[in-house]
Scaffold this motif. Sequence first.
Motif, mmCIF file in Angstrom:
data_model
loop_
_atom_site.group_PDB
_atom_site.id
_atom_site.type_symbol
_atom_site.label_atom_id
_atom_site.label_comp_id
_atom_site.label_asym_id
_atom_site.label_seq_id
_atom_site.Cartn_x
_atom_site.Cartn_y
_atom_site.Cartn_z
ATOM 1 N N GLY A 47 -1.242 -4.748 2.065
ATOM 2 C CA GLY A 47 -1.272 -5.793 3.069
ATOM 3 C C GLY A 47 -2.506 -5.712 3.944
ATOM 4 N N ASP A 48 -2.769 -6.767 4.703
ATOM 5 C CA ASP A 48 -3.958 -6.839 5.550
ATOM 6 C C ASP A 48 -4.010 -5.671 6.528
ATOM 7 N N GLY A 49 -5.242 -5.208 6.777
ATOM 8 C CA GLY A 49 -5.444 -4.129 7.729
ATOM 9 C C GLY A 49 -6.676 -3.320 7.386
ATOM 10 N N VAL A 50 -6.898 -2.268 8.158
ATOM 11 C CA VAL A 50 -7.995 -1.327 7.920
ATOM 12 C C VAL A 50 -7.394 -0.023 7.405
ATOM 13 N N TYR A 51 -8.006 0.527 6.367
ATOM 14 C CA TYR A 51 -7.474 1.708 5.693
ATOM 15 C C TYR A 51 -8.543 2.786 5.525
ATOM 16 N N ALA A 52 -8.090 4.020 5.527
ATOM 17 C CA ALA A 52 -8.903 5.128 5.021
ATOM 18 C C ALA A 52 -8.702 5.184 3.519
ATOM 19 N N ALA A 53 -9.797 5.349 2.784
ATOM 20 C CA ALA A 53 -9.693 5.352 1.323
ATOM 21 C C ALA A 53 -10.776 6.236 0.725
ATOM 22 N N TRP A 54 -10.551 6.592 -0.513
ATOM 23 C CA TRP A 54 -11.615 7.177 -1.336
ATOM 24 C C TRP A 54 -12.139 6.078 -2.245
ATOM 25 N N ALA A 55 -13.451 5.965 -2.313
ATOM 26 C CA ALA A 55 -14.088 4.987 -3.198
ATOM 27 C C ALA A 55 -14.790 5.731 -4.330
ATOM 28 N N TRP A 56 -14.595 5.246 -5.541
ATOM 29 C CA TRP A 56 -15.229 5.836 -6.720
ATOM 30 C C TRP A 56 -16.246 4.859 -7.296
ATOM 31 N N ILE A 63 8.007 0.308 -4.233
ATOM 32 C CA ILE A 63 6.577 0.584 -4.055
ATOM 33 C C ILE A 63 5.842 -0.684 -3.642
ATOM 34 N N ARG A 64 6.170 -1.813 -4.249
ATOM 35 C CA ARG A 64 5.556 -3.083 -3.850
ATOM 36 C C ARG A 64 5.848 -3.386 -2.388
ATOM 37 N N GLU A 65 7.082 -3.141 -1.973
ATOM 38 C CA GLU A 65 7.451 -3.389 -0.576
ATOM 39 C C GLU A 65 6.626 -2.526 0.371
ATOM 40 N N HIS A 66 6.462 -1.260 0.035
ATOM 41 C CA HIS A 66 5.647 -0.377 0.870
ATOM 42 C C HIS A 66 4.200 -0.867 0.944
ATOM 43 N N LEU A 67 3.624 -1.218 -0.186
ATOM 44 C CA LEU A 67 2.226 -1.643 -0.211
ATOM 45 C C LEU A 67 2.034 -2.953 0.556
ATOM 46 N N ALA A 68 2.930 -3.886 0.380
ATOM 47 C CA ALA A 68 2.817 -5.161 1.089
ATOM 48 C C ALA A 68 2.863 -4.953 2.599
ATOM 49 N N ALA A 69 3.564 -3.914 3.042
ATOM 50 C CA ALA A 69 3.667 -3.600 4.471
ATOM 51 C C ALA A 69 2.541 -2.675 4.941
ATOM 52 N N GLY A 70 1.613 -2.328 4.048
ATOM 53 C CA GLY A 70 0.516 -1.435 4.415
ATOM 54 C C GLY A 70 0.896 0.029 4.398
ATOM 55 N N GLU A 71 2.081 0.342 3.917
ATOM 56 C CA GLU A 71 2.589 1.721 3.947
ATOM 57 C C GLU A 71 2.116 2.478 2.704
ATOM 58 N N VAL A 72 0.811 2.773 2.688
ATOM 59 C CA VAL A 72 0.231 3.379 1.492
ATOM 60 C C VAL A 72 0.648 4.834 1.324
ATOM 61 N N ARG A 73 0.913 5.537 2.409
ATOM 62 C CA ARG A 73 1.412 6.910 2.307
ATOM 63 C C ARG A 73 2.774 6.936 1.623
ATOM 64 N N GLU A 74 3.639 6.029 2.059
ATOM 65 C CA GLU A 74 4.972 5.975 1.483
ATOM 66 C C GLU A 74 4.918 5.568 0.006
ATOM 67 N N ALA A 75 4.022 4.640 -0.318
ATOM 68 C CA ALA A 75 3.856 4.241 -1.714
ATOM 69 C C ALA A 75 3.342 5.409 -2.557
ATOM 70 N N ALA A 76 2.385 6.165 -2.010
ATOM 71 C CA ALA A 76 1.826 7.307 -2.733
ATOM 72 C C ALA A 76 2.900 8.352 -3.023
ATOM 73 N N ALA A 77 3.832 8.532 -2.087
ATOM 74 C CA ALA A 77 4.895 9.510 -2.277
ATOM 75 C C ALA A 77 5.783 9.158 -3.463
ATOM 76 N N LEU A 78 5.916 7.866 -3.767
ATOM 77 C CA LEU A 78 6.717 7.427 -4.905
ATOM 78 C C LEU A 78 5.901 7.328 -6.189
ATOM 79 N N LEU A 79 4.616 7.034 -6.034
ATOM 80 C CA LEU A 79 3.739 6.952 -7.203
ATOM 81 C C LEU A 79 3.353 8.333 -7.733
ATOM 82 N N GLY A 80 3.282 9.307 -6.829
ATOM 83 C CA GLY A 80 2.771 10.618 -7.213
ATOM 84 C C GLY A 80 1.257 10.648 -7.259
ATOM 85 N N ARG A 81 0.621 9.663 -6.657
ATOM 86 C CA ARG A 81 -0.838 9.537 -6.620
ATOM 87 C C ARG A 81 -1.164 8.482 -5.568
ATOM 88 N N TYR A 82 -2.443 8.379 -5.231
ATOM 89 C CA TYR A 82 -2.851 7.315 -4.308
ATOM 90 C C TYR A 82 -2.721 5.951 -4.987
#
Length: 319
Positions: A221-230, A168-187
């Motif tokens: 990782g650095d980049g522009v993302y779509a997100a939900w803000a609370w 999951i850390r590897e996915h997030l560091a690469a900006g792969e938030v979809r792939e990380a979410a699939a393993l986390l079971g959440r955003y």
Amino acid sequence: MLLIENLDDVPAGFGPSAVTVGKFDGVHLGHRGVLAQLTSLAADRGLQPVVVTFDRHPFALLRPDECPESLVSNDQRAALLAETDVSATLMLEFTREVSDLEPVEFSERILHDALDTRLVLLGADFRFGHRGAGRIDSMREHGKLYGFEVVLLEDVLVGGDRVSSTKIREHLAAGEVREAAALLGRYPRVRSTVVHGDAIGREIGFPTANLDPAMEGFLPGDGVYAAWAWVDGARYGAAVSIGNNPTFDSIPARRTEAHLIDTSVDAYGKSIELDFVEYIRPMVKFDGVPTLVAALTADVERIRALLADEASLAVENPG
């Protein structure tokens, strides 16, 4: 869920219990599979399901140069564990004294004396006690001494692979938030406080909430993302940029900024949580403000549409 942070705070007469021990960093799908096995066996045997964990990775004390960054803060981890059917979490401070416990002392003081453990669920690679000397066979021997059974946990697989915090850390560091979410079971989520920025975003028509760098959670990782803000319990679509904003040479430091879409809410000084949904593009050095504004306009349009689809999917698939 009862959160216990010191052995002395375990209620008198607590237990009998079924226990699993681990870091539970991220409380990802693999962890949730473990907890499902724990709570099922505990219910069958009339035991209280309990998680034993520590307030930091052991490497933070023993090998700090090799210690991985945590996916979640302790508060986030406790909140995620509280969403499960676990009765209690014992989150001990990992001190030198704890690290020096011999395996049999760990079993005696924590499992037997404090938690009245009758069942222990462990993974095949589990190690415990001083220098990781304890193994599954060690725990089984201790079970004979202190009256608990040891059950080997089944691996939880996603897409045929074992889920791990490292992946999951590897996915997030690469900006792969979809792939990380699939393993986390959440955003993937970070939490921080909104602080004052340099107001450049406001000046060009895209005001941003600037996050204090001292945040909870693993920042992608650095980049522009779509997100939900609370903010204040309300959810807003957001365009989030992470990086040093290369268009403006006067901003050398890495920062996290969230443009809340279609709202004028003032979030300054408030707590903000960002759920990362999708990677949009890398950070780019534009040749001037008009080109930057055009790119930001396109980003917001794309993110607005993407989150509209995400919201409809969430309604259809509330799990």
